[in-house]
Design an enzyme around this catalytic site. Structure first.
Site, PDB file in Angstrom:
ATOM      1  N   LYS A   2       0.839  -1.210   0.000  1.00 41.63           N
ATOM      2  CA  LYS A   2       0.000   0.000   0.000  1.00 41.63           C
ATOM      3  C   LYS A   2       0.871   1.255   0.000  1.00 41.63           C
ATOM      4  O   LYS A   2       0.621   2.189  -0.765  1.00 41.63           O
ATOM      5  CB  LYS A   2      -0.921  -0.027   1.230  1.00 41.63           C
ATOM      6  CG  LYS A   2      -1.853   1.164   1.344  1.00 41.63           C
ATOM      7  CD  LYS A   2      -3.160   0.788   2.009  1.00 41.63           C
ATOM      8  CE  LYS A   2      -3.054   0.638   3.510  1.00 41.63           C
ATOM      9  NZ  LYS A   2      -2.968   1.936   4.218  1.00 41.63           N
ATOM     10  N   ARG A  14       2.794   5.953  -3.353  1.00 39.98           N
ATOM     11  CA  ARG A  14       3.936   6.765  -3.790  1.00 39.98           C
ATOM     12  C   ARG A  14       4.170   6.634  -5.292  1.00 39.98           C
ATOM     13  O   ARG A  14       4.550   7.610  -5.957  1.00 39.98           O
ATOM     14  CB  ARG A  14       5.176   6.369  -2.982  1.00 39.98           C
ATOM     15  CG  ARG A  14       5.099   6.834  -1.517  1.00 39.98           C
ATOM     16  CD  ARG A  14       6.016   6.016  -0.636  1.00 39.98           C
ATOM     17  NE  ARG A  14       6.153   6.539   0.724  1.00 39.98           N
ATOM     18  CZ  ARG A  14       5.293   6.327   1.719  1.00 39.98           C
ATOM     19  NH1 ARG A  14       4.196   5.611   1.511  1.00 39.98           N
ATOM     20  NH2 ARG A  14       5.508   6.826   2.934  1.00 39.98           N
ATOM     21  N   SER A  67       7.096   9.184  12.048  1.00 45.69           N
ATOM     22  CA  SER A  67       6.019   9.040  11.062  1.00 45.69           C
ATOM     23  C   SER A  67       6.555   9.185   9.648  1.00 45.69           C
ATOM     24  O   SER A  67       7.031  10.253   9.253  1.00 45.69           O
ATOM     25  CB  SER A  67       4.928  10.090  11.308  1.00 45.69           C
ATOM     26  OG  SER A  67       4.069  10.145  10.182  1.00 45.69           O
ATOM     27  N   ASP A 127       2.013  -1.022  11.885  1.00 48.99           N
ATOM     28  CA  ASP A 127       0.686  -1.510  11.498  1.00 48.99           C
ATOM     29  C   ASP A 127       0.449  -2.960  11.903  1.00 48.99           C
ATOM     30  O   ASP A 127      -0.638  -3.496  11.687  1.00 48.99           O
ATOM     31  CB  ASP A 127       0.504  -1.385   9.982  1.00 48.99           C
ATOM     32  CG  ASP A 127       0.447   0.076   9.541  1.00 48.99           C
ATOM     33  OD1 ASP A 127       0.001   0.924  10.345  1.00 48.99           O
ATOM     34  OD2 ASP A 127       0.852   0.365   8.402  1.00 48.99           O
ATOM     35  N   LYS A 187      -4.488   5.643  14.670  1.00 50.89           N
ATOM     36  CA  LYS A 187      -4.549   4.963  13.375  1.00 50.89           C
ATOM     37  C   LYS A 187      -5.996   4.980  12.859  1.00 50.89           C
ATOM     38  O   LYS A 187      -6.794   5.781  13.307  1.00 50.89           O
ATOM     39  CB  LYS A 187      -3.983   3.546  13.506  1.00 50.89           C
ATOM     40  CG  LYS A 187      -2.486   3.543  13.828  1.00 50.89           C
ATOM     41  CD  LYS A 187      -1.687   4.168  12.698  1.00 50.89           C
ATOM     42  CE  LYS A 187      -0.210   4.212  12.984  1.00 50.89           C
ATOM     43  NZ  LYS A 187       0.541   4.929  11.950  1.00 50.89           N
TER      44      LYS A 187
HETATM   45  C1  S3P Z   1       2.612   4.783   6.232  1.00 51.45           C
HETATM   46  C2  S3P Z   1       3.150   5.161   7.436  1.00 51.45           C
HETATM   47  C3  S3P Z   1       2.601   4.744   8.745  1.00 51.45           C
HETATM   48  C4  S3P Z   1       1.644   3.552   8.606  1.00 51.45           C
HETATM   49  C5  S3P Z   1       0.709   3.725   7.453  1.00 51.45           C
HETATM   50  C6  S3P Z   1       1.471   3.852   6.155  1.00 51.45           C
HETATM   51  C7  S3P Z   1       3.222   5.279   4.992  1.00 51.45           C
HETATM   52  O1  S3P Z   1       1.880   5.818   9.302  1.00 51.45           O
HETATM   53  O2  S3P Z   1       0.915   3.376   9.785  1.00 51.45           O
HETATM   54  O3  S3P Z   1      -0.166   2.619   7.348  1.00 51.45           O
HETATM   55  O4  S3P Z   1       2.925   4.735   3.910  1.00 51.45           O
HETATM   56  O5  S3P Z   1       4.022   6.219   5.054  1.00 51.45           O
HETATM   57  P1  S3P Z   1       2.598   6.954  10.202  1.00 51.45           P
HETATM   58  O6  S3P Z   1       3.429   7.774   9.314  1.00 51.45           O
HETATM   59  O7  S3P Z   1       1.454   7.736  10.783  1.00 51.45           O
HETATM   60  O8  S3P Z   1       3.368   6.210  11.246  1.00 51.45           O
END
Ligand code: S3P
Length: 446
Positions: free
Chosen positions: A29, A34, A175, A328, A355
């Site tokens: 995902k 991206r 994050s 996750d 989340k």
């Molecule tokens: C993600 C980063 C994470 C993750 C999300 C996908 C990403 O979130 O929980 O499912 O693709 O950059 P956070 O950046 O809030 O930790």
């Protein structure tokens, strides 16, 4: 169409025989979002094979179309994106509805921040409850302006700054979304944008920006912190991207195979990026029989086939430093821990509260309802397993959270009594075909 417009779809899992077979879970995902965004900013045609065709990613595809890119799916399942070039995005005529997708929303806001664009964002009830200040703050440093609901929540309107100056930003929470939003804003900013990450998070944005030809440098300090510099306003060259299978999705059949006696399954071409692999590291420490076969690199990301056999797991302490590499995966790790022998302490889980739902509470309350021994201690969750699955027999509210729904269905595949989920429609955001794949392995879902 958003699943909130259709009727709830309950599902229950009941214990069946051993799981067996080989399959490929859907595309990653994070990488899929991206790929669509960077393809939209390249000059020319990008192709994407193995794109996750889940609701979250389809929202990002639609957002890129709304902003001028041509995004199409070929009959062979390969997606093509004809990009508009960095700086070439146009103003969307309609509100951008990101559905359930936090990553999509925050990263697209990064793109808008440095384009001469006014855009309005909304999403489903889950996304509208999630904090956006964490991106509003750094994107405001580029000169973007925001008008958001109380607490910095969606719906919000924002106006990008057409003449931004570069920013140096230290990410205050671990994050990847915040880091990536800043880097994407830096793309259309003249000069060098710097992001400092005290704790490393998934680096798909950095890898892909390099793949598209951006001048990006990552320095790792002795303490593990990273300084990422990006030279703005590059001409991005289109790429042929092959998306690895999502380790965060592979987590669910993997744990199912570990806890259903006699199981053996193979999950093909799973991403093994070390910044995403914390769950598998932890499971190996717990005594899981997981072999990484045919390790290889695909489009700049490491992948392997995972062979997983049912295993007697033992409890471990999971340090807070590991959280970003498996953020996750705590709901499904907690399910594995509930079937293990002894105590598993999962530390430093504050981020789980923001989340798709409050996963911290959902895990503690859901496991307790299924008869597991579980307690919250500050930001830690402590699960004490008895060496066999808890009894099950509960109905769990998914609260629009795909991973909570899948984690408790997996528990129901091993527990004495079935586990039901009130509504599994959110599963399609990240893992369309989950129920069919698990049934193909021999699970009993109805
Ligand atoms: C993600 C980063 C994470 C993750 C999300 C996908 C990403 O979130 O929980 O499912 O693709 O950059 P956070 O950046 O809030 O930790």
């Amino acid at each position: 169409m958003t699943h909130t417009t259709t009727t709830p779809h309950p599902l229950r899992a009941r214990r069946a025989g051993a799981l067996a077979g080989a399959a490929r879970v859907p595309g990653d995902k994070s990488i899929s979002h991206r790929a669509l965004m960077m393809g939209a900013l390249a000059v020319g045609r990008t192709t994407v094979e193995g794109l996750l065709e889940g609701e979250d990613v389809l929202r990002t595809a639609e957002a890129m179309r709304q902003m001028g890119a041509t995004v199409t799916r070929g009959a062979d399942g390969v997606w093509t994106i004809d990009g508009v070039g960095v700086g070439g995005l146009c103003e969307p005529a309609e509100v951008i509805d990101m559905g359930n997708a936090g990553t999509g929303a925050r990263l697209v806001m990064g793109l808008v921040a440095t384009h001469p664009i006014t855009a309005c964002f909304t999403g489903d009830a889950s996304l509208r409850s999630r904090p956006m200040k964490r991106v509003i703050a750094p994107l405001s440093l580029f000169g973007a302006e925001f008008m958001a609901r109380e607490g910095g929540r969606l719906p919000l309107a924002m106006r990008g700054n057409p003449s931004p100056a570069p920013v140096s930003y230290t990410v205050p929470v671990a994050s990847a979304q915040v880091k990536s939003a800043v880097l994407l804003a830096g793309l259309n900013t003249p000069g060098v944008t710097t992001v400092i990450e005290p704790v490393a998070t998934r680096d798909h944005t950095e890898r892909m920006l390099k793949g598209f030809g951006a001048e990006l440098d990552v320095r790792v300090a002795a303490d593990g912190s990273r300084t990422i510099t990006l030279v703005g306003q590059p001409r991005l060259s289109p790429c042929a991207i092959v998306v690895p299978a999502d380790p965060s999705s592979a987590a669910f059949p993997a744990v199912a195979a570990l806890i259903v006696p006699g199981s053996e399954i193979v999950l093909e071409a799973v991403g093994t990026n070390p910044l995403r692999f914390g769950l598998f590291e932890t499971l190996l420490e717990m005594g899981a029989d997981i072999a990484l076969e045919n390790p290889r690199e695909v489009a700049g990301e490491p992948v392997a086939d995972l062979r997983i056999k049912a295993s007697a797991l033992k409890g471990v302490a999971v340090p807070p430093a590991r959280a970003p590499s498996m953020i996750d995966e705590y709901p499904i790790l907690a399910v594995a821990a509930a079937c293990a022998t002894g105590e598993t302490r999962m530390q430093g889980l504050a981020e789980l509260r923001v989340k798709e739902s409050n996963r911290f509470d959902a895990v503690v309350n859901g496991l307790a309802a299924c008869g597991a021994t579980v307690r919250a201690e500050g930001d830690d969750i402590v699960v004490t397993g008895a060496g066999e699955p808890p009894k099950g027999g509960a109905t769990i509210a998914a609260n629009l959270d795909h991973r909570i729904a899948m984690a408790f269905l997996v528990l129901g595949m091993a527990s004495d009594e079935p586990v039901a989920i009130d509504d599994v429609r959110a599963v399609d955001t990240s893992f369309p075909g989950f129920a069919a794949m698990m049934t193909g392995f021999g699970a009993d879902l109805a």
